[in-house]
Design an enzyme around this catalytic site. Structure first.
Site, PDB file in Angstrom:
ATOM      1  N   ASP A 120      39.469   6.579 -38.794  1.00  0.00           N
ATOM      2  CA  ASP A 120      38.515   6.531 -39.648  1.00  0.00           C
ATOM      3  C   ASP A 120      37.327   7.759 -39.669  1.00  0.00           C
ATOM      4  O   ASP A 120      36.644   7.894 -40.608  1.00  0.00           O
ATOM      5  CB  ASP A 120      37.726   5.453 -39.452  1.00  0.00           C
ATOM      6  CG  ASP A 120      38.606   4.128 -39.682  1.00  0.00           C
ATOM      7  OD1 ASP A 120      39.649   4.369 -40.153  1.00  0.00           O
ATOM      8  OD2 ASP A 120      38.179   3.045 -39.172  1.00  0.00           O
ATOM      9  N   ASP A 166      44.919  -8.020 -23.772  1.00  0.00           N
ATOM     10  CA  ASP A 166      43.753  -8.605 -22.807  1.00  0.00           C
ATOM     11  C   ASP A 166      43.530 -10.172 -23.166  1.00  0.00           C
ATOM     12  O   ASP A 166      42.466 -10.732 -22.658  1.00  0.00           O
ATOM     13  CB  ASP A 166      42.504  -7.828 -23.105  1.00  0.00           C
ATOM     14  CG  ASP A 166      41.835  -7.993 -24.351  1.00  0.00           C
ATOM     15  OD1 ASP A 166      42.506  -8.670 -25.234  1.00  0.00           O
ATOM     16  OD2 ASP A 166      40.833  -7.465 -24.641  1.00  0.00           O
ATOM     17  N   HIS A 179      34.491  -6.364 -28.664  1.00  0.00           N
ATOM     18  CA  HIS A 179      34.146  -7.278 -27.581  1.00  0.00           C
ATOM     19  C   HIS A 179      34.065  -6.333 -26.450  1.00  0.00           C
ATOM     20  O   HIS A 179      34.735  -5.054 -26.307  1.00  0.00           O
ATOM     21  CB  HIS A 179      35.196  -8.452 -27.345  1.00  0.00           C
ATOM     22  CG  HIS A 179      36.680  -8.199 -27.168  1.00  0.00           C
ATOM     23  ND1 HIS A 179      37.486  -8.778 -27.955  1.00  0.00           N
ATOM     24  CD2 HIS A 179      37.201  -7.269 -26.175  1.00  0.00           C
ATOM     25  CE1 HIS A 179      38.788  -8.242 -27.704  1.00  0.00           C
ATOM     26  NE2 HIS A 179      38.658  -7.329 -26.306  1.00  0.00           N
ATOM     27  N   GLU A 195      40.501  -2.065 -34.773  1.00  0.00           N
ATOM     28  CA  GLU A 195      40.725  -0.905 -35.570  1.00  0.00           C
ATOM     29  C   GLU A 195      40.912  -1.292 -37.076  1.00  0.00           C
ATOM     30  O   GLU A 195      40.710  -0.514 -37.903  1.00  0.00           O
ATOM     31  CB  GLU A 195      42.206  -0.317 -35.139  1.00  0.00           C
ATOM     32  CG  GLU A 195      42.238   1.044 -35.832  1.00  0.00           C
ATOM     33  CD  GLU A 195      41.207   2.043 -35.810  1.00  0.00           C
ATOM     34  OE1 GLU A 195      40.581   2.121 -36.745  1.00  0.00           O
ATOM     35  OE2 GLU A 195      41.137   2.425 -34.702  1.00  0.00           O
ATOM     36  N   GLU A 197      38.581  -2.629 -38.727  1.00  0.00           N
ATOM     37  CA  GLU A 197      37.279  -2.475 -39.506  1.00  0.00           C
ATOM     38  C   GLU A 197      37.399  -1.029 -40.034  1.00  0.00           C
ATOM     39  O   GLU A 197      38.398  -0.176 -39.300  1.00  0.00           O
ATOM     40  CB  GLU A 197      36.016  -2.658 -38.422  1.00  0.00           C
ATOM     41  CG  GLU A 197      36.182  -3.844 -37.760  1.00  0.00           C
ATOM     42  CD  GLU A 197      36.225  -5.182 -38.430  1.00  0.00           C
ATOM     43  OE1 GLU A 197      35.722  -5.101 -39.591  1.00  0.00           O
ATOM     44  OE2 GLU A 197      36.706  -6.318 -38.025  1.00  0.00           O
ATOM     45  N   GLU A 215      27.703  -3.302 -27.747  1.00  0.00           N
ATOM     46  CA  GLU A 215      29.000  -3.578 -26.873  1.00  0.00           C
ATOM     47  C   GLU A 215      28.997  -2.952 -25.403  1.00  0.00           C
ATOM     48  O   GLU A 215      28.965  -3.539 -24.354  1.00  0.00           O
ATOM     49  CB  GLU A 215      30.395  -3.122 -27.244  1.00  0.00           C
ATOM     50  CG  GLU A 215      30.679  -3.690 -28.645  1.00  0.00           C
ATOM     51  CD  GLU A 215      30.708  -5.252 -28.350  1.00  0.00           C
ATOM     52  OE1 GLU A 215      31.081  -5.964 -27.681  1.00  0.00           O
ATOM     53  OE2 GLU A 215      30.387  -5.904 -29.564  1.00  0.00           O
ATOM     54  N   HIS A 218      26.758  -5.134 -23.227  1.00  0.00           N
ATOM     55  CA  HIS A 218      27.472  -6.165 -22.436  1.00  0.00           C
ATOM     56  C   HIS A 218      28.093  -5.309 -21.455  1.00  0.00           C
ATOM     57  O   HIS A 218      28.262  -6.028 -20.100  1.00  0.00           O
ATOM     58  CB  HIS A 218      28.708  -6.746 -23.329  1.00  0.00           C
ATOM     59  CG  HIS A 218      28.160  -7.480 -24.341  1.00  0.00           C
ATOM     60  ND1 HIS A 218      27.358  -8.743 -24.060  1.00  0.00           N
ATOM     61  CD2 HIS A 218      28.288  -7.751 -25.635  1.00  0.00           C
ATOM     62  CE1 HIS A 218      27.269  -9.262 -25.452  1.00  0.00           C
ATOM     63  NE2 HIS A 218      27.520  -8.726 -26.257  1.00  0.00           N
ATOM     64  N   HIS A 224      24.162 -11.917 -24.682  1.00  0.00           N
ATOM     65  CA  HIS A 224      23.340 -12.116 -26.106  1.00  0.00           C
ATOM     66  C   HIS A 224      21.978 -12.621 -25.991  1.00  0.00           C
ATOM     67  O   HIS A 224      21.394 -13.327 -25.275  1.00  0.00           O
ATOM     68  CB  HIS A 224      24.301 -13.058 -27.263  1.00  0.00           C
ATOM     69  CG  HIS A 224      25.317 -12.278 -27.652  1.00  0.00           C
ATOM     70  ND1 HIS A 224      26.604 -13.036 -28.085  1.00  0.00           N
ATOM     71  CD2 HIS A 224      25.685 -10.952 -27.871  1.00  0.00           C
ATOM     72  CE1 HIS A 224      27.651 -12.121 -28.410  1.00  0.00           C
ATOM     73  NE2 HIS A 224      27.028 -10.791 -28.369  1.00  0.00           N
ATOM     74  N   ASP A 377      17.821  37.228 -26.408  1.00  0.00           N
ATOM     75  CA  ASP A 377      16.612  36.685 -27.206  1.00  0.00           C
ATOM     76  C   ASP A 377      16.963  35.646 -28.269  1.00  0.00           C
ATOM     77  O   ASP A 377      16.232  34.757 -28.410  1.00  0.00           O
ATOM     78  CB  ASP A 377      15.927  37.895 -28.065  1.00  0.00           C
ATOM     79  CG  ASP A 377      15.025  38.951 -26.943  1.00  0.00           C
ATOM     80  OD1 ASP A 377      15.052  38.353 -25.561  1.00  0.00           O
ATOM     81  OD2 ASP A 377      14.829  39.848 -27.157  1.00  0.00           O
TER      82      ASP A 377
END
Length: 465
Positions: A120, A166, A179, A195, A197, A215, A218, A224, A377
């Site tokens: 994106d 995971d 997450h 992905e 999003e 994130e 975390h 939170h 310079d």
């Protein structure tokens, strides 16, 4: 963010996950409460429906209280609205066995690696966003972060769809955005981004910087917060990245884990930046574009801003690039290549896509300068001519970017070939086909096609002063 949907994993992992959304609002609410508020209604026997209803009502009340809603215990409109708001995948109330009460890194220097990139956005933009997101936390703690390109990092950043290995599948566009795992070995500390999003650096789609700061909070051990002003609030809301600041709640929380920033002992009383960039006598050491921004270097820090934006940001050079020294004397960017060159004394550094290149610094004499030149310079790249102009005292050199050679018949006198410009030059910026030549508290707008000065301005006019 580590939390578990499968009980046997609760002891070993702490992450956020998401399953398929149920078909009706009641089932969705139960799923939401089990996902984010440790509701375990599915573990209560069917014969104990009253107990189940009481527990569900208690969890609804707990959720409503957390988000500052009217505590009714009923699935009302305002409660459902919060439940359907895009958010972080980490739970707001975690099982006591899932996460230790205080999880933190036991070292000050941490590495991170961007395992893959979202299509994106430009890779350079993603690199820059994560660099700035880490800096948000390093600015208020003793922590320091370094990006690596291979091997195992303390914090691995991953973009993935759905099932990504995971146990905590992403749910597609909307819903949970990302997450992360709390500090620790292996997958612990890692941050995963959905992905599905549409990741952006603006208000459109989902702003990657804002989600990344959350994130990484975390990843550093933060839970939170129920404070809506906190970046650790569970639901997503857009804030302008250029004006974003951590809340007092965020700073207190992260410093309770790591303490306040440690002063850099290598800086010998560098002093503080001016309280305002609009100081009438302010001058700059070097000025250059960096992508769509303009960087203004001064001593051990720099200001940066987007042209046309009212926001101004200030950053120390060492926090941006720990291997780059303070006191940069000249800088220019070759925008088409995303290459930034920084000069100090007889050395120069190459920053590629905002990452310092290995095997630098190099000697300025390797560019073709005689041994008599001890420092630059000012420098500027002209994209129309594909030339770099180096200003040294009363003279200037011209370097051919395509040939990677210094042009013949140089140096030449500045006053002869830049009418109206007198040495000494502090910095030069190329912007919209004009050179902006900084000399002390003033700058001269110079039109290279007309070969003349077209305007005299304050050096700080870029900041709306």
């Amino acid at each position: 963010m580590k939390f578990l949907l499968v009980l046997v994993l609760l002891v070993s992992l702490q992450v956020s996950a998401c399953g398929a959304a149920p078909m009706n609002e009641s089932e969705f609410a139960e799923w939401y409460l089990s996902r984010f508020f440790d509701y375990q209604g599915d573990r209560i026997p069917m014969t104990k429906t009253k107990t189940n209803r009481n527990l569900l009502e208690e969890k609804l009340q707990e959720m409503q209280q957390f988000f500052g809603l009217e505590v009714t215990g009923q699935l009302d409109t305002s409660t459902l609205k919060i439940m359907h708001t895009s958010r972080c995948g980490v739970p707001d109330v975690q099982h006591l066995r899932a996460v230790p009460q205080r999880s933190r890194w036991m070292k000050r220097y941490l590495t991170y690696r961007i395992y893959n990139y979202t299509p994106d956005m430009k890779r350079a933009d993603v690199d820059y966003i994560f660099q700035k997101a880490f800096q948000v936390w390093s600015d208020v703690t003793p922590l320091r972060f370094r990006k690596i390109h291979k091997g195992e990092a303390d914090i691995t950043i991953l973009f993935a769809f759905g099932d990504h290995g995971d146990f905590y599948d992403f749910d597609g566009k909307g819903g949970t955005l990302a997450h992360a795992f709390y500090p620790g070995p292996g997958i612990q500390g890692d941050a995963h981004f959905d992905e599905a999003e549409t990741w952006t650096k603006s208000f459109q789609g989902t702003n990657l910087f804002l989600v990344a700061v959350h994130e990484l909070g975390h990843s550093l051990g933060l839970r939170h917060s129920n404070n809506p002003k906190s970046i650790m609030y569970p639901t997503y809301r857009y804030l302008h990245p250029n004006t974003f600041r951590l809340s007092a709640d965020d700073i207190h929380s992260i410093q309770s884990l790591y303490g306040a920033p440690v002063k850099n002992p290598s800086l010998t009383n560098p002093g503080s930046p001016p309280s305002t960039v609009c100081h009438q006598s302010l001058s700059f050491d070097a000025v250059t574009t960096v992508g769509d921004k303009i960087f203004f270097f001064k001593d051990w820090f720099f200001w940066w801003r987007l042209p046309g934006s009212p926001a101004t940001n200030i950053t120390s050079i060492s926090s941006m690039w720990p291997t780059i020294p303070s006191g940069i004397q000249a800088a220019y960017e070759i925008g088409g290549r995303n290459q930034l060159f920084l000069f100090k004394d007889e050395k120069y550094w190459l920053i590629n896509n905002l990452v310092p290149e290995p095997h630098y610094p190099r000697s300025i004499h390797s560019l073709g300068f005689p041994a008599s030149v001890k420092k630059i310079d000012a420098a500027v790249f002209d994209p129309l001519r594909q030339k770099v102009y180096f200003f040294v005292d009363k003279q200037y050199w011209r370097y051919d970017v395509r040939q990677e050679l210094m042009d013949a018949a140089y140096p030449k006198l500045i006053s002869t070939h830049f009418p109206g410009i007198r040495p000494k030059i502090d910095a030069v910026l190329y912007f919209k086909r004009h050179y902006y030549i900084f000399q002390g508290a003033y700058q001269l707008e110079y039109d290279p096609l007309l070969d003349r000065v077209t305007k005299t301005l304050s050096s700080t006019s870029w900041f709306g002063c």
